[in-house]
Write a protein that holds these residues in place. Sequence first.
Motif, short mmCIF file in Angstrom:
data_model
loop_
_atom_site.label_atom_id
_atom_site.label_comp_id
_atom_site.label_asym_id
_atom_site.label_seq_id
_atom_site.Cartn_x
_atom_site.Cartn_y
_atom_site.Cartn_z
N ARG A 84 40.13 47.99 42.18
CA ARG A 84 39.06 47.38 41.41
C ARG A 84 39.34 45.90 41.29
O ARG A 84 40.51 45.47 41.25
CB ARG A 84 38.91 48.02 40.02
N GLN A 85 38.28 45.11 41.29
CA GLN A 85 38.41 43.66 41.25
C GLN A 85 37.74 43.14 39.99
O GLN A 85 36.54 43.36 39.76
CB GLN A 85 37.77 42.99 42.47
N ASP A 86 38.51 42.45 39.16
CA ASP A 86 38.00 41.88 37.93
C ASP A 86 38.52 40.45 37.81
O ASP A 86 39.69 40.18 38.10
CB ASP A 86 38.48 42.69 36.72
N SER A 106 34.42 49.93 30.13
CA SER A 106 35.59 49.22 30.67
C SER A 106 35.77 49.44 32.17
O SER A 106 36.56 48.75 32.81
CB SER A 106 36.86 49.65 29.94
N GLN A 107 35.05 50.41 32.71
CA GLN A 107 35.12 50.68 34.14
C GLN A 107 34.04 49.93 34.93
O GLN A 107 33.94 50.10 36.14
CB GLN A 107 35.04 52.18 34.40
N THR A 108 33.28 49.13 34.25
CA THR A 108 32.34 48.23 34.92
C THR A 108 33.16 47.26 35.75
O THR A 108 34.02 46.54 35.21
CB THR A 108 31.47 47.48 33.91
N SER A 109 32.92 47.23 37.05
CA SER A 109 33.77 46.45 37.94
C SER A 109 33.22 46.48 39.36
O SER A 109 32.24 47.16 39.65
CB SER A 109 35.19 47.02 37.93
N TYR A 133 34.38 47.63 42.99
CA TYR A 133 35.36 48.53 43.57
C TYR A 133 35.42 48.35 45.08
O TYR A 133 34.39 48.38 45.76
CB TYR A 133 35.03 49.99 43.24
N ARG A 172 29.47 47.81 43.50
CA ARG A 172 29.39 47.22 42.15
C ARG A 172 28.91 48.28 41.19
O ARG A 172 27.79 48.79 41.33
CB ARG A 172 28.47 46.01 42.15
#
Lengths: 111, 113
Positions: free
Chosen positions: B36-38, B84-87, B89, B109
Amino acid sequence: GDSVTQTEGLVTLTEGLPVMLNCTYQTIYSNPFLFWYVQHLNESPRLLLKSFTDNKRTEHQGFHATLHKSSSSFHLQKSSAQLSDSALYYCASTGGYKVVFGSGTRLLVSP
Amino acid sequence: EAAVTQSPRNKVTVTGGNVTLSCRQTNSHNYMYWYRQDTGHGLRLIHYSYGAGNLQIGDVPDGYKATRTTQEDFFLLLELASPSQTSLYFCASSAGTGGNTLYFGAGTRLSVL
């Protein structure tokens, strides 16, 4: 566990100036591979260059980096920044199954 | 160039929803990864696999399951999605470990409302 540190979150440069993005790492492996990946806007990361050999300069597409095991560093450099170099740059390391990435450095090159 | 295809490209779900992200690679690579990229965190490894039926836990596995059904296919499952898993991938594959290059898919996304 293994970790990779990129101290600059954002680097802003004027076109033509030299580029240096910092990368240090910690690993339990005595012979890690170090990588730089580049991610342009709305694209996925792709390999820029990689190295395994201590104190040997690796070059690709005008960028270069030298793995220094004595200081656990693998800084990315370029002699003259171009507008097209604006991107997100990731340093990464691996010595086993996992590839560990740093938090990334965004490079913005302006005219 | 290695080909890694992710689907869907975009996904919106609600809190508590069920989501499956798919990844297929067609280069006979043994290793597949979910990241995951944040912003501010970079790319963080969720799960990875070195062959069909194999699963290894990454660095941020909480709330995620994964399954590698074939050499080509690797799925990421969010059974009770949370905001919190909005990201973004990314799936990636490589021929092996060590100096082998990671080849990334285009990304999915995910927004959890």
